[in-house]
Design an enzyme around this catalytic site. Structure first.
Site: not given
Ligand SMILES: Cc1cc2nc3c(=O)[nH]c(=O)nc-3n(C[C@H](O)[C@H](O)[C@H](O)COP(=O)(O)OP(=O)(O)OC[C@H]3O[C@@H](n4cnc5c(N)ncnc54)[C@H](O)[C@@H]3O)c2cc1C
Length: 502
Positions: A36, A46, A54, A315, A339, A341, A404, A446
């Site tokens: 990470e 996240t 959903h 997103r 990935i 929503s 807190c 805090c």
């Molecule tokens: C506004 C909004 C509302 C949403 N609401 C919902 C909801 O209500 N319900 C639902 O099911 N989904 C929802 N989603 C979708 C959901 O949040 C995402 O699908 C999910 O969080 C994606 O997770 P992820 O692990 O793919 O991405 P991330 O959480 O972004 O994780 C990716 C990780 O990779 C790391 N990374 C990137 N590049 C590198 C690198 N070169 N080397 C090492 N690490 C790296 C980043 O630092 C990050 O920690 C929503 C999204 C948004 C933006």
């Protein structure tokens, strides 16, 4: 190079998707690591989303995200039982305020039921609707009720996934940004800003950066354009909602919703703006105005003056507008990108799909005898009776020292957050694990105390404690003591090396 230096699986990205895959695979006899780039996990998209689980009727049938959302929703019950994260199936309403919108809701209900979404019903009885959600606008004509929808604390679930993965042997390397990847002789050579890691298989879960990671291996078949969503968070108990409230969806999003959180707050948002900057999580006056206007169409008496924070998330939108989960042309390289929503809802189903891909690749998925799927619930002051708390304080006075006051968090909860597997090392890490700084004062009171505890427990200088890792210092140097500025860089290196836990 000895074979013991090589991981079977390396996962890039410690968001909910990477951590869920890590935890799912941790039941097998495999050597796994997760890389990470940030100082902590769960700090990307996240932590900036609606936290809604959903029901699964919303996406069009042509999309993979629809199938995985419906399946993923169902997998939450077992996961919450094993991992003890905050999750409730409170149900959702999609709200029709004009008679012509009802047709759309009826279509979604019918298709949803055909596809296995449980309990979907259209409710027309206004009295019943308002009994189920008294805050709803009086303009309501009908609602689509999805009882299987729920709310979760997305980052607390991700910490739980990481802790359980670490308990079962996964190594977490935070502060390890991947900058280059080579592939030869069935081995991935992954260069991070701190070291090189070798792995037989590689899973790309880098969120908005997933296309960049894929391109490092020459696979240039998708792009990510972030779509920003902004939010307004309201203070605890100011709007006590019973349901997740959605408007009729738009083409690009589910629209601006109003929703309770697992900790008694409520929020309005998100809007949807296509942007270019993969790091832009700023909020804007125009965006917040749009959110208030949208939310006021759904509820009466929105507590506008009780707003305590604005935030935004990105997103990860690919040109497919769908999840990209591919066993790629490079043997052992799996892309889990785009990935958007409902990725949070779908995470357990996405992990199942990755398991299937690994089987196809011939990876030996032999279950460990000592696999433990249970991650114990972190102890919380609010869970104790007065008698239990008195006993706790007698045994350990840290339960009686409230750090807190807005969120009533005792020092003992902070100590547990620091010393958990993949524990907190930053002020944000503490905030997202056990809530100091989440309340009305937003850490104004805090924060210095939290910094003192972190410095003491991690045996680091006070001024080396940061908000969220490198370049987020609260303190640069003691007043007039310029020499300390030179020490700053060195301390960050120590911090990074101190968090390589398994
Ligand atoms: C506004 C909004 C509302 C949403 N609401 C919902 C909801 O209500 N319900 C639902 O099911 N989904 C929802 N989603 C979708 C959901 O949040 C995402 O699908 C999910 O969080 C994606 O997770 P992820 O692990 O793919 O991405 P991330 O959480 O972004 O994780 C990716 C990780 O990779 C790391 N990374 C990137 N590049 C590198 C690198 N070169 N080397 C090492 N690490 C790296 C980043 O630092 C990050 O920690 C929503 C999204 C948004 C933006």
């Amino acid at each position: 190079m000895s074979s013991s230096d090589i991981y079977d699986i390396a996962i890039i990205g410690g968001g909910v998707i990477g951590c869920c895959i890590a935890r799912t695979l941790s039941k097998y006899d495999l050597k796994i690591c997760l890389l990470e780039k940030e100082a902590d996990i769960a700090m990307g998209t996240t932590k900036g989303n609606s936290g809604v689980i959903h029901a699964g009727y919303a996406a069009e049938r042509k999309y993979l995200k629809r199938d995985l959302c419906i399946r993923g929703n169902k997998l939450y019950t077992q996961a919450a039982k094993e991992l003890n994260f905050p999750f409730k199936r409170i149900g959702s309403f999609v709200i029709a305020v004009e008679p012509e919108q009802i047709k759309k809701l009826e279509e979604e209900r019918k298709k949803g039921i055909e596809d296995g979404v449980l309990g979907l019903e259209l409710i027309f009885d206004k009295k019943k609707i308002l009994e189920m959600e008294p805050n709803l606008t009086d303009d309501v004509e009908a609602v689509l009720h999805a009882p299987s929808a729920g709310i979760v604390s997305p980052y607390e679930m991700t910490f739980a996934l990481a802790e359980n993965a670490a308990m079962n042997g996964v190594k977490f390397f935070r502060n390890h940004e991947v900058i280059k990847i080579n592939h030869s002789e069935y081995t991935f050579f992954i260069t991070t800003k701190r070291k090189e890691i070798k792995s037989k298989n590689l899973i790309n879960c880098a969120g908005v950066y997933s296309a960049n990671i894929s391109k490092m291996l020459g696979l240039d078949y998708f792009n990510i354009e972030p779509r920003k969503g902004e939010y307004i968070l309201f203070d605890r108990n100011e709007l006590q909602l019973q349901k997740v409230l959605f408007p009729i969806p738009t083409k690009v999003s589910k629209g601006i919703l109003v929703c309770p959180t697992m900790h008694g707050n409520s929020f309005a948002g998100p809007n949807a703006q296509n942007i270019f900057d993969l790091e832009d999580i700023s909020t804007t006056t125009a965006g917040l105005k749009e959110i208030l206007e949208g939310a006021q169409k759904l509820v009466k008496n929105l507590p506008v003056r009780a707003s305590i924070r604005n935030f935004a998330g990105l997103r990860a939108v690919s040109q497919k507008e769908d999840f990209i989960i591919d066993n790629t042309d490079i043997y052992g390289f799996i892309n889990v990108g785009g990935i958007l929503s409902p990725g949070l809802t779908s995470c357990y189903a996405i992990a199942e799909r990755v398991e299937e891909f690994l089987k196809l690749l011939g990876v030996q998925l032999k279950e460990k005898e000592n696999y433990n799927p249970i991650r114990p619930k972190p102890e919380q002051l609010s869970d104790f009776t007065k008698e239990e708390l008195d006993k706790k304080i007698y045994e350990n006075p840290a339960w009686g020292r409230i750090i807190c006051r807005c969120e009533t968090v005792p020092e003992a909860e902070i100590l547990n957050a620091i010393h958990a597997p993949v524990g907190a090392t930053t002020v944000d890490g503490i905030k997202f694990r056990c809530r100091p700084g989440m309340g009305r004062c937003q850490g104004g009171f805090c924060r210095p105390k939290v910094m003192e505890i972190l410095a003491r427990e991690l045996n680091r200088p006070f001024q080396a404690i940061t908000k969220k890792g490198e370049d987020s210092n609260y303190l640069i140097a003691k007043t007039k003591d310029i020499r300390l500025k030179k020490i700053k860089k060195m301390e960050h290196k120590e911090i990074a090396e101190g968090v390589e836990e398994g």
